[in-house]
Design an enzyme around this catalytic site. Structure first.
Site: not given
Length: 520
Positions: A272, A338, A390
């Protein structure tokens, strides 16, 4: 006076049981992995929730939750203190505040048991499922430390492909209630052996259901769609990551790790936000990587920070490089952004009010916007990768909207350097393992400082890189095809079962009231 002292002694004992059982519940999760502690912890919660005095029951359940969450999520203080600029005292106070909020849900569990005088075994998991749903939904939700995750290595793990982690949590509470009832009956003389046998049959039923699921072939491996994948773990310290003068060293580290494997592996995956700079600002670097990767026949997957100027959004993204069908550009459609952002970590609620209050509300890169909830899979070497960045990997229902029957792998990239050498990254990894088991899909997990792993479709770790080391990890991953019941129906089955049990109890109560109602 004697009566008062006796009452106080009993109350203190109940509080002690609550705190002790709350603490040992954390041992059920990684890195400890004593999955049996989940049942001991919930036995303690049931015991205090059924205490005769309502006020004691409520405060005991709150203390259980306070102990459980304070020890279970203490890793939150690392990012608040080390990277948010708060003092150690302030960071731990904020952890206590968060734990106190989360403790309200076990308190609600006890309240509902007291309010409706619950004694039916089936109602304990129904009520617990309701309170856990609220915890995972209100204020964007925080479904961390659901007890179902602790069972990933237990005999009940194979309930996950059928019911998901919510269902496993349901059955953990049900089994705990059965054990509580069994122990209660065994301590009574004369013992009610019919009740004992009924409880044992219930335990056998749950175990049999898991055994059946373990033999079911929901998905199958497709050997000719396997991939040789390399994970690049840069081990960039979080306190250096966002320093401008450290950018070139970060670029050198990842350039070196990539160069070692170009042409020798199918795919190289970076974590990430691997590079602490806007993707838009270093286009020559990315175009160079695109050319080298395409020439070598190796594709690169990388977490980036992307400024979508058309939509005026700052996005936490994943891109691919070296793909001939989707050549890299800022406008590429072969990108995942995301969707579910972490409050205060990636965006600040009530930003204009809170940011001026202090550095704790000004963590680096806390101004992101959300990507779409449903996005196309990443195409890598003609394989379909459903992505999660994440925190998103803990959200099974969100991931389910993006995992399709033709999904080959699940990809998750993360930067757990935020939480140092605490237990947080291990808990995070455990949840990624559950996603693999729920969907019957291999999970590829690339991180900055660890824990970078390959997880098979059974939720087992098949290759793991050491934590806090600059390294690479290569493994051949076999794709799977097909769908588990959970992938198709999600939480519908367990919520439907909960509703059915609730209606049955209500109907039974109505019948009893009619039978024993005095006739006029």
């Amino acid at each position: 006076m004697l009566h008062y002292l006796k009452k106080m002694k009993k109350k203190i004992f109940t509080y002690f049981i609550a705190i002790f059982s709350g603490i040992i519940g954390v041992l059920a999760f990684s890195p400890f992995d004593y999955w049996g502690c989940a049942y001991l912890s919930l036995l303690g919660l049931i015991f205090v929730a059924k205490t005769a005095e309502k006020k004691t029951a409520l405060w005991s359940a709150f203390l259980w939750g306070l102990a459980f969450f304070t020890f279970g999520i203490n890793w939150v203080h690392v990012s608040i203190h080390q990277f948010g600029g708060a003092s150690v005292v302030v960071s731990y106070v904020l952890v206590l505040v968060l734990a106190a909020y989360l403790a309200l849900y076990p308190m609600l569990f006890a309240y509902l048991i007291q309010r409706f005088q619950i004694s039916s075994l089936a109602m304990f998991p129904v009520i617990w499922t309701f309170t856990e749903f609220l915890r995972g939904w209100l204020f964007t939700g925080f479904p961390w430390l659901q007890f179902g995750y602790s069972q990933i290595d237990s005999p009940f793990a194979h309930l996950a492909p059928m019911f998901g982690v919510t269902g496993v949590t349901f059955f953990v509470m049900w089994v705990s209630a059965v054990i509580f009832n069994l122990l209660s009956v065994l301590l009574i003389k004369p013992r009610k052996w019919n009740v004992v046998i009924a409880n044992l049959l219930l335990l056998t039923l749950v175990g049999g259901l898991s055994a059946y699921s373990s033999k079911a072939e929901y998905v199958r491996k497709i050997e000719d769609r396997d991939l040789l994948v390399t994970l690049a773990q840069g081990n960039i310290e979080q306190n250096l990551k966002w320093e401008p003068e450290y950018l070139y060293q970060t670029l050198d580290i990842y350039h070196k790790l990539i160069s070692q494997h170009l042409g020798k592996t199918d795919v190289i995956i970076l974590p990430e936000s691997a590079l602490p700079v806007l993707e838009n600002h270093i286009q020559p670097f990315f175009q160079g990587l695109q050319a080298h990767a395409q020439q070598a026949g190796t594709e690169i997957v990388m977490g980036t920070i992307y400024q979508d100027k058309t939509a005026n959004k700052l996005l936490n993204s994943i891109i691919t490089l070296g793909n001939t069908d989707f050549p890299y550009s800022l406008e590429t459609t072969n990108r995942y952004s995301k969707h579910h952002l972490v409050p205060f970590g990636e965006y600040v609620p009530l930003e204009t009010l809170l940011r001026p209050l202090g550095s704790v509300f000004n963590l680096p890169m806390s101004a992101f916007q959300s990507g779409d909830e449903i996005q196309s899979p990443l195409v890598v070497k003609n394989r379909q990768l459903s992505a999660a960045i994440c925190y998103e990997i803990i959200l099974g229902e969100q991931l389910r909207k993006n995992v399709k029957q033709d999904t080959d792998f699940i990809l998750t990239v993360s930067n757990d350097a935020w939480f140092g050498d605490s237990i947080g990254p291990w808990q995070h990894l455990q949840m990624a393992r559950m996603r693999a088991l729920e969907f019957g899909k291999p999970v590829i997990r690339a991180t900055n400082t660890g824990i970078s792993v390959f997880i098979d479709e059974q939720g087992k770790i098949v290759a793991q890189a050491p934590q806090f080391i600059e390294t690479t990890l290569t493994h051949k991953v076999a794709a799977t095809e097909g769908q588990t019941p959970y992938a198709v129906f999600g939480n519908t089955a367990i919520y439907g079962l909960s509703l059915l049990l609730l209606l049955m109890r209500g109907f039974g109560a109505l019948i009893r009231r009619r039978l024993f109602m005095p006739r006029l």
